[in-house]
Design an enzyme around this catalytic site. Structure first.
Site, PDB file in Angstrom:
ATOM      1  N   MET A 159       0.846  -1.191   0.000  1.00 18.16           N
ATOM      2  CA  MET A 159       0.000   0.000   0.000  1.00 18.16           C
ATOM      3  C   MET A 159       0.893   1.257   0.000  1.00 18.16           C
ATOM      4  O   MET A 159       2.005   1.222   0.519  1.00 18.16           O
ATOM      5  CB  MET A 159      -0.929  -0.008   1.210  1.00 18.16           C
ATOM      6  CG  MET A 159      -1.991  -1.107   1.110  1.00 18.16           C
ATOM      7  SD  MET A 159      -3.130  -1.132   2.496  1.00 18.16           S
ATOM      8  CE  MET A 159      -4.027   0.404   2.252  1.00 18.16           C
ATOM      9  N   GLY A 211       2.388   3.762  -4.753  1.00 17.51           N
ATOM     10  CA  GLY A 211       2.165   4.517  -5.997  1.00 17.51           C
ATOM     11  C   GLY A 211       1.608   3.695  -7.135  1.00 17.51           C
ATOM     12  O   GLY A 211       1.712   4.089  -8.300  1.00 17.51           O
ATOM     13  N   LYS A 212       0.984   2.572  -6.815  1.00 18.10           N
ATOM     14  CA  LYS A 212       0.432   1.713  -7.874  1.00 18.10           C
ATOM     15  C   LYS A 212      -0.711   2.415  -8.621  1.00 18.10           C
ATOM     16  O   LYS A 212      -0.717   2.475  -9.845  1.00 18.10           O
ATOM     17  CB  LYS A 212      -0.096   0.396  -7.262  1.00 18.10           C
ATOM     18  CG  LYS A 212       0.950  -0.381  -6.471  1.00 18.10           C
ATOM     19  CD  LYS A 212       0.386  -1.694  -5.951  1.00 18.10           C
ATOM     20  CE  LYS A 212      -0.805  -1.574  -5.040  1.00 18.10           C
ATOM     21  NZ  LYS A 212      -0.497  -0.868  -3.747  1.00 18.10           N
ATOM     22  N   ASP A 272      -7.788  -1.835 -11.509  1.00 18.00           N
ATOM     23  CA  ASP A 272      -7.154  -1.538 -10.211  1.00 18.00           C
ATOM     24  C   ASP A 272      -7.567  -2.609  -9.196  1.00 18.00           C
ATOM     25  O   ASP A 272      -8.579  -3.291  -9.378  1.00 18.00           O
ATOM     26  CB  ASP A 272      -7.591  -0.142  -9.722  1.00 18.00           C
ATOM     27  CG  ASP A 272      -6.632   0.433  -8.664  1.00 18.00           C
ATOM     28  OD1 ASP A 272      -5.565  -0.176  -8.424  1.00 18.00           O
ATOM     29  OD2 ASP A 272      -6.948   1.492  -8.082  1.00 18.00           O
ATOM     30  N   GLU A 273      -6.797  -2.765  -8.137  1.00 21.64           N
ATOM     31  CA  GLU A 273      -7.111  -3.677  -7.029  1.00 21.64           C
ATOM     32  C   GLU A 273      -7.373  -5.112  -7.511  1.00 21.64           C
ATOM     33  O   GLU A 273      -8.341  -5.755  -7.107  1.00 21.64           O
ATOM     34  CB  GLU A 273      -8.327  -3.161  -6.231  1.00 21.64           C
ATOM     35  CG  GLU A 273      -8.240  -1.700  -5.823  1.00 21.64           C
ATOM     36  CD  GLU A 273      -7.403  -1.457  -4.571  1.00 21.64           C
ATOM     37  OE1 GLU A 273      -6.647  -2.350  -4.163  1.00 21.64           O
ATOM     38  OE2 GLU A 273      -7.524  -0.335  -4.024  1.00 21.64           O
ATOM     39  N   CYS A 326       8.969   3.467   4.365  1.00 17.37           N
ATOM     40  CA  CYS A 326       8.554   2.747   5.574  1.00 17.37           C
ATOM     41  C   CYS A 326       8.004   3.747   6.593  1.00 17.37           C
ATOM     42  O   CYS A 326       8.688   4.714   6.954  1.00 17.37           O
ATOM     43  CB  CYS A 326       9.728   1.965   6.166  1.00 17.37           C
ATOM     44  SG  CYS A 326       9.302   1.168   7.732  1.00 17.37           S
ATOM     45  N   CYS A 365      10.527   3.483   9.966  1.00 15.13           N
ATOM     46  CA  CYS A 365      11.924   3.946   9.985  1.00 15.13           C
ATOM     47  C   CYS A 365      12.222   5.023   8.953  1.00 15.13           C
ATOM     48  O   CYS A 365      13.293   5.629   8.982  1.00 15.13           O
ATOM     49  CB  CYS A 365      12.881   2.768   9.795  1.00 15.13           C
ATOM     50  SG  CYS A 365      12.843   2.080   8.127  1.00 15.13           S
TER      51      CYS A 365
HETATM   52  P1  ADP Z   1      -1.149   2.656  -3.900  1.00 10.18           P
HETATM   53  O1  ADP Z   1      -2.218   2.510  -4.929  1.00 10.18           O
HETATM   54  O2  ADP Z   1       0.083   1.835  -4.199  1.00 10.18           O
HETATM   55  O3  ADP Z   1      -1.665   2.383  -2.520  1.00 10.18           O
HETATM   56  P2  ADP Z   1      -1.292   5.504  -4.459  1.00 10.18           P
HETATM   57  O4  ADP Z   1      -0.817   5.700  -5.863  1.00 10.18           O
HETATM   58  O5  ADP Z   1      -2.757   5.545  -4.212  1.00 10.18           O
HETATM   59  O6  ADP Z   1      -0.634   4.150  -3.887  1.00 10.18           O
HETATM   60  O7  ADP Z   1      -0.674   6.595  -3.490  1.00 10.18           O
HETATM   61  C1  ADP Z   1       0.684   6.921  -3.528  1.00 10.18           C
HETATM   62  C2  ADP Z   1       0.853   8.188  -2.704  1.00 10.18           C
HETATM   63  O8  ADP Z   1       0.672   7.891  -1.334  1.00 10.18           O
HETATM   64  C3  ADP Z   1       2.223   8.803  -2.767  1.00 10.18           C
HETATM   65  O9  ADP Z   1       2.367   9.610  -3.910  1.00 10.18           O
HETATM   66  C4  ADP Z   1       2.273   9.619  -1.472  1.00 10.18           C
HETATM   67  O10 ADP Z   1       1.752  10.917  -1.680  1.00 10.18           O
HETATM   68  C5  ADP Z   1       1.312   8.888  -0.559  1.00 10.18           C
HETATM   69  N1  ADP Z   1       1.974   8.201   0.555  1.00 10.18           N
HETATM   70  C6  ADP Z   1       1.483   8.111   1.793  1.00 10.18           C
HETATM   71  N2  ADP Z   1       2.284   7.385   2.584  1.00 10.18           N
HETATM   72  C7  ADP Z   1       3.332   7.008   1.818  1.00 10.18           C
HETATM   73  C8  ADP Z   1       4.509   6.218   2.045  1.00 10.18           C
HETATM   74  N3  ADP Z   1       4.756   5.687   3.235  1.00 10.18           N
HETATM   75  N4  ADP Z   1       5.359   6.002   1.022  1.00 10.18           N
HETATM   76  C9  ADP Z   1       5.108   6.543  -0.182  1.00 10.18           C
HETATM   77  N5  ADP Z   1       4.018   7.298  -0.459  1.00 10.18           N
HETATM   78  C10 ADP Z   1       3.135   7.523   0.526  1.00 10.18           C
HETATM   79  P1  TMP Z   2      -4.012   0.237  -2.124  1.00 10.12           P
HETATM   80  O1  TMP Z   2      -2.940  -0.726  -2.503  1.00 10.12           O
HETATM   81  O2  TMP Z   2      -4.516   1.033  -3.285  1.00 10.12           O
HETATM   82  O3  TMP Z   2      -3.625   1.106  -0.981  1.00 10.12           O
HETATM   83  O4  TMP Z   2      -5.298  -0.573  -1.673  1.00 10.12           O
HETATM   84  C1  TMP Z   2      -5.239  -1.838  -1.071  1.00 10.12           C
HETATM   85  C2  TMP Z   2      -6.609  -2.270  -0.610  1.00 10.12           C
HETATM   86  O5  TMP Z   2      -6.531  -3.630  -0.193  1.00 10.12           O
HETATM   87  C3  TMP Z   2      -7.166  -1.487   0.571  1.00 10.12           C
HETATM   88  O6  TMP Z   2      -8.587  -1.361   0.477  1.00 10.12           O
HETATM   89  C4  TMP Z   2      -6.859  -2.380   1.758  1.00 10.12           C
HETATM   90  C5  TMP Z   2      -6.956  -3.760   1.165  1.00 10.12           C
HETATM   91  N1  TMP Z   2      -6.107  -4.776   1.801  1.00 10.12           N
HETATM   92  C6  TMP Z   2      -6.643  -6.039   2.045  1.00 10.12           C
HETATM   93  O7  TMP Z   2      -7.813  -6.284   1.764  1.00 10.12           O
HETATM   94  N2  TMP Z   2      -5.845  -7.000   2.624  1.00 10.12           N
HETATM   95  C7  TMP Z   2      -4.529  -6.766   2.925  1.00 10.12           C
HETATM   96  O8  TMP Z   2      -3.871  -7.685   3.417  1.00 10.12           O
HETATM   97  C8  TMP Z   2      -3.990  -5.462   2.665  1.00 10.12           C
HETATM   98  C9  TMP Z   2      -2.555  -5.173   2.968  1.00 10.12           C
HETATM   99  C10 TMP Z   2      -4.814  -4.493   2.108  1.00 10.12           C
HETATM  100 MG    MG Z   3      -4.235   1.951  -4.982  1.00 12.67          MG
HETATM  101 ZN    ZN Z   4      11.402   0.267   8.313  1.00 16.94          ZN
END
Ligand code: ADP
Ligand code: TMP
Ligand code: MG
Ligand code: ZN
Length: 188
Positions: A12, A15-16, A86-87, A143, A146
């Protein structure tokens, strides 16, 4: 000519979805035709869009399974250049057959999803799609413990359902590196 399958994975906040939105913009600028899908379960930020953690978004069609996705695809098939999903980890693994049909019909497919659950286990659907992909982009996050740019796992901060399917955001999950994951969970 067949289409290309690109898979974007990572924890999560890596940046996906942002990367998917950039690719969608490239297709929009090029006046290409495409469809954007998301699983019905994903109502975290919006029911009708894919949304990044920064709030950027694009309209998307919510589907309950791969059968519904394929029905919608078939209606538009002749005119399409790409399909964005997505997802992907929320879909059943049988979506692989639909993705194969789409790429062999000449349409590019871009899939985004978690490679691992908060339990540090691979999501089967993502793993299988990575296995047949033309290109796999594995991203990392900063992270949350850290501060190093090497987070590859998502850690769930709250104890609730044992299920690996658990929709949520910052209130529930952080991205962590392996060192911090090991310290937090006592695993490994
Ligand atoms: P994903 O779909 O992988 O969850 P998103 O593309 O929705 O990611 O979001 C990425 C954005 O999340 C980054 O551009 C940044 O602004 C924000 N962000 C929040 N926490 C973090 C983190 N720990 N590391 C990197 N980006 C983070
Ligand atoms: P994200 O990658 O765009 O942040 O979204 C991940 C989605 O998947 C969010 O709704 C939380 C969910 N999720 C699970 O269902 N199980 C998991 O183990 C994790 C890490 C996330
Ligand atoms: Mg996402
Ligand atoms: Zn760490």
């Amino acid at each position: 000519m067949t289409g290309k399958l690109t898979v974007i994975v990572g924890p999560m906040y890596s940046g996906k979805t942002s990367e998917l939105l950039s690719l969608i913009e490239i297709y929009t600028l090029g006046k290409k035709n495409y469809l954007v899908f998301k699983p019905a379960i994903d109502v975290r930020y919006s029911e009708e869009h894919i949304v990044s953690h920064t709030g950027l978004k694009a309209p998307a069609i919510r589907v309950s399974d791969s059968i519904e996705l394929f029905e919608i695809f078939k209606e538009k098939q002749g005119s399409l250049d790409a399909v964005f999903i997505d997802e992907i980890h929320f879909f059943e693994a049988d979506i692989i057959q639909v993705i194969e049909k789409i790429i062999y019909s000449g349409v590019n497919v871009f899939c985004v999803g978690l490679d691992m659950s908060y339990k540090h286990r691979p999501f089967i659907t993502t793993a299988q799609i990575m296995g047949i992909a033309d290109e796999v982009i594995k991203k990392k996050a900063v992270c949350h413990i850290c501060g190093e740019y090497k987070a590859v796992v998502s850690y769930r901060k709250v104890e609730e359902t044992d299920s690996e399917i658990d929709v949520g955001g910052m209130e529930k999950y952080i991205a962590v590196c392996r060192d911090c994951y090991s310290k937090l969970t006592g695993k490994f």
